[in-house]
Structure formats: C-alpha cells, structure tokens
Design a protein around this motif. Structure first.
Motif, PDB file in Angstrom:
ATOM      1  N   ILE A 148      39.925  58.033  47.520  1.00 27.20           N
ATOM      2  CA  ILE A 148      40.525  56.963  48.324  1.00 27.20           C
ATOM      3  C   ILE A 148      39.623  55.730  48.332  1.00 27.20           C
ATOM      4  CG2 ILE A 148      41.114  56.306  50.692  1.00 27.20           C
ATOM      5  CD1 ILE A 148      42.185  59.175  51.046  1.00 27.20           C
ATOM      6  N   ILE A 149      38.327  55.939  48.472  1.00 26.26           N
ATOM      7  CA  ILE A 149      37.387  54.811  48.463  1.00 26.26           C
ATOM      8  C   ILE A 149      37.369  54.132  47.099  1.00 26.26           C
ATOM      9  CG2 ILE A 149      34.935  54.225  48.623  1.00 26.26           C
ATOM     10  CD1 ILE A 149      34.724  56.336  50.856  1.00 26.26           C
ATOM     11  N   ALA A 150      37.392  54.933  46.022  1.00 25.50           N
ATOM     12  CA  ALA A 150      37.437  54.351  44.677  1.00 25.50           C
ATOM     13  C   ALA A 150      38.724  53.547  44.477  1.00 25.50           C
ATOM     14  CB  ALA A 150      37.333  55.456  43.625  1.00 25.50           C
ATOM     15  N   GLY A 151      39.836  54.070  44.972  1.00 27.22           N
ATOM     16  CA  GLY A 151      41.098  53.337  44.885  1.00 27.22           C
ATOM     17  C   GLY A 151      41.051  52.026  45.652  1.00 27.22           C
TER      18      GLY A 151
ATOM     19  N   LEU B 183      41.632  48.290  44.204  1.00 26.42           N
ATOM     20  CA  LEU B 183      42.542  47.308  44.809  1.00 26.42           C
ATOM     21  C   LEU B 183      41.856  45.970  45.025  1.00 26.42           C
ATOM     22  CD1 LEU B 183      44.486  49.348  47.488  1.00 26.42           C
ATOM     23  CD2 LEU B 183      45.375  48.354  45.405  1.00 26.42           C
ATOM     24  N   MET B 184      40.589  45.994  45.413  1.00 33.18           N
ATOM     25  CA  MET B 184      39.869  44.740  45.638  1.00 33.18           C
ATOM     26  C   MET B 184      39.643  43.989  44.329  1.00 33.18           C
ATOM     27  SD  MET B 184      36.993  45.517  48.456  1.00 33.18           S
ATOM     28  CE  MET B 184      37.348  46.338  49.966  1.00 33.18           C
ATOM     29  N   LYS B 185      39.555  44.725  43.229  1.00 30.41           N
ATOM     30  CA  LYS B 185      39.338  44.072  41.932  1.00 30.41           C
ATOM     31  C   LYS B 185      40.597  43.396  41.402  1.00 30.41           C
ATOM     32  CE  LYS B 185      35.069  45.144  41.053  1.00 30.41           C
ATOM     33  NZ  LYS B 185      34.057  44.130  40.925  1.00 30.41           N
ATOM     34  N   VAL B 186      41.771  43.976  41.661  1.00 30.48           N
ATOM     35  CA  VAL B 186      43.033  43.413  41.172  1.00 30.48           C
ATOM     36  C   VAL B 186      44.013  43.242  42.331  1.00 30.48           C
ATOM     37  CG1 VAL B 186      42.907  44.153  38.770  1.00 30.48           C
ATOM     38  CG2 VAL B 186      43.728  45.740  40.489  1.00 30.48           C
ATOM     39  N   PRO B 187      43.756  42.286  43.244  1.00 33.39           N
ATOM     40  CA  PRO B 187      44.630  42.155  44.413  1.00 33.39           C
ATOM     41  C   PRO B 187      46.010  41.576  44.100  1.00 33.39           C
ATOM     42  CG  PRO B 187      42.966  40.450  44.430  1.00 33.39           C
ATOM     43  CD  PRO B 187      42.640  41.357  43.281  1.00 33.39           C
ATOM     44  N   GLU B 188      46.184  40.970  42.916  1.00 28.79           N
ATOM     45  CA  GLU B 188      47.474  40.369  42.585  1.00 28.79           C
ATOM     46  C   GLU B 188      48.564  41.426  42.429  1.00 28.79           C
ATOM     47  OE1 GLU B 188      44.760  39.860  40.401  1.00 28.79           O
ATOM     48  OE2 GLU B 188      44.058  38.180  41.585  1.00 28.79           O
ATOM     49  N   VAL B 189      48.226  42.562  41.868  1.00 24.47           N
ATOM     50  CA  VAL B 189      49.191  43.651  41.696  1.00 24.47           C
ATOM     51  C   VAL B 189      48.891  44.798  42.663  1.00 24.47           C
ATOM     52  CG1 VAL B 189      49.718  43.111  39.298  1.00 24.47           C
ATOM     53  CG2 VAL B 189      47.840  44.654  39.827  1.00 24.47           C
TER      54      VAL B 189
ATOM     55  N   ILE C 146      49.390  50.094  45.664  1.00 25.85           N
ATOM     56  CA  ILE C 146      49.428  50.722  46.987  1.00 25.85           C
ATOM     57  C   ILE C 146      50.716  51.516  47.163  1.00 25.85           C
ATOM     58  CG2 ILE C 146      49.554  50.274  49.468  1.00 25.85           C
ATOM     59  CD1 ILE C 146      47.756  47.835  48.977  1.00 25.85           C
ATOM     60  N   ALA C 147      51.824  50.928  46.757  1.00 30.55           N
ATOM     61  CA  ALA C 147      53.107  51.623  46.893  1.00 30.55           C
ATOM     62  C   ALA C 147      53.144  52.890  46.046  1.00 30.55           C
ATOM     63  CB  ALA C 147      54.244  50.688  46.512  1.00 30.55           C
ATOM     64  N   LEU C 148      52.604  52.829  44.839  1.00 27.83           N
ATOM     65  CA  LEU C 148      52.580  54.016  43.987  1.00 27.83           C
ATOM     66  C   LEU C 148      51.677  55.104  44.552  1.00 27.83           C
ATOM     67  CD1 LEU C 148      52.584  52.413  40.418  1.00 27.83           C
ATOM     68  CD2 LEU C 148      54.442  53.618  41.572  1.00 27.83           C
TER      69      LEU C 148
ATOM     70  N   PHE D  66      40.128  47.673  52.969  1.00 31.59           N
ATOM     71  CA  PHE D  66      39.127  48.059  53.965  1.00 31.59           C
ATOM     72  C   PHE D  66      39.650  49.193  54.849  1.00 31.59           C
ATOM     73  CE2 PHE D  66      37.064  43.823  53.272  1.00 31.59           C
ATOM     74  CZ  PHE D  66      35.833  44.338  52.865  1.00 31.59           C
ATOM     75  N   GLY D  67      40.941  49.170  55.149  1.00 35.55           N
ATOM     76  CA  GLY D  67      41.534  50.282  55.887  1.00 35.55           C
ATOM     77  C   GLY D  67      41.455  51.579  55.102  1.00 35.55           C
ATOM     78  N   LEU D  68      41.656  51.496  53.785  1.00 34.50           N
ATOM     79  CA  LEU D  68      41.537  52.683  52.946  1.00 34.50           C
ATOM     80  C   LEU D  68      40.097  53.176  52.859  1.00 34.50           C
ATOM     81  CD1 LEU D  68      43.972  51.933  49.980  1.00 34.50           C
ATOM     82  CD2 LEU D  68      44.276  53.543  51.864  1.00 34.50           C
ATOM     83  N   ILE D  69      39.147  52.252  52.839  1.00 33.16           N
ATOM     84  CA  ILE D  69      37.733  52.658  52.841  1.00 33.16           C
ATOM     85  C   ILE D  69      37.420  53.412  54.125  1.00 33.16           C
ATOM     86  CG2 ILE D  69      35.366  51.770  52.983  1.00 33.16           C
ATOM     87  CD1 ILE D  69      36.233  49.585  50.992  1.00 33.16           C
TER      88      ILE D  69
END
Length: 177
Positions: A16-19, A23-29, A34-36, A154-157
C-alpha cells in the motif's frame, strides 16, 4: 494472530505504501490507478467473503451477513471498474465517498467500543477522524487532481503504516493449533 497473518499484514502494508508513492509520481492518471486498486481489493475481499460463506459461515449464526457482505463487495468492485470511463471528477467523488464512509464507520465503532468500555476505543476514533479528514481535504481540492491524488496518497501511506503497526500487536486470545 498467526505468524503467516502477521507477515501478510506487513507485506500488504508495504504494498500500500509503495502504491502511494507510485501515485505521487504519476498524479495525472492517479484517479484511474486508485480506482483499479480499489476495485481489485474489493473484488478480492468479496470473493474471499463468499468463499468463507460457502465453506463455513452458512452453518453459523449470522452467516447470511457474510454472504450479503461478499455480494455487496463484489458489486462495488464491478461498479468501480465501470466508473473508470467517466470523467475523473466522478471517480474522485466516488473515492472520496469511500474514504468518508470508512472514517464514519471507524468513528462509530470506536464510540460503540467506548460504550462497552473496551480498551483502545480512542485509537479507533482517531483513526476514523484521520480517514474523515482525508476525505474532507480531498473534497476541498476536488478540482485540483494533483493535490487531491497527493492527499489521497498520504491517506494510503497512513493506511499502510497502520497495517504494519497493527501486525505487531499482541493477540488477546489464545489460539490452539
């Protein structure tokens, strides 16, 4: 809690932390990712609940609740997969709603534990408040996708760290193997 379950919680927390960092690296998609992730996790939970129902819970008191929970989780997973094609605002509102409902449920469980004078109720309420605050912050930055995905990450972290920490709690029940 068994050693295998502890290791599983640690591994899931690290994933989850790695995900979240991905997400922070590619916030455009990020909204699609997140949905997947949410859809896959709901699908796995739903299928495991259904398997548990058909193997054991149908013979137990309250076993139908497990069946209904599994069906709802599978239904939400399929709904989440179908939502990825609509504009990202709708996807993000859906994801914010999931985080908000999770926060409210944690707060209510904590308050119920307080009524029953159980230990650790305060941490449940704090946990729910954090989830709820992430949902509110995401709602505030709904038009800014990059800020919203960052807040969600950050919530996922926090969620991943919570899983890792909870894997080290001592069990209050003695297990017979």
């Amino acid at each position: 809690m068994s050693i295998g379950r502890r290791i599983g919680k640690i591994i899931s927390g690290l994933l989850i932390i790695a995900g979240a960092f991905i997400l922070m690296k590619v916030p455009e998609v990020g909204h699609i990712i997140i949905a997947l992730i949410l859809a896959v996790s709901l699908l796995v939970l739903g299928i495991s609940s259904l398997i548990y129902y058909f193997t054991m819970a149908r013979h137990m008191v309250g076993g139908r609740d497990t069946l209904y929970t599994g069906l709802i989780e599978v239904d939400l997973a399929l709904f989440t997969l179908s939502v990825t094609d609509v504009p990202k605002v709708f996807v993000m509102v859906y994801l914010v709603a999931v985080f908000g409902v999770t926060g409210v449920l944690h707060i209510l469980r904590g308050l119920e534990a307080k009524k029953k004078q159980a230990s650790g109720w305060c941490w449940r309420v704090i946990d729910g408040a954090i989830y709820l605050s992430v949902a509110v912050l995401c709602q505030i930055f709904l038009q800014n996708t990059v800020a919203m995905v960052t807040i969600f990450a950050f919530g996922l972290i926090y969620l991943g760290a919570e899983r890792i920490v909870s894997s080290f709690y001592r069990s209050k029940i003695v297990y017979v193997q």
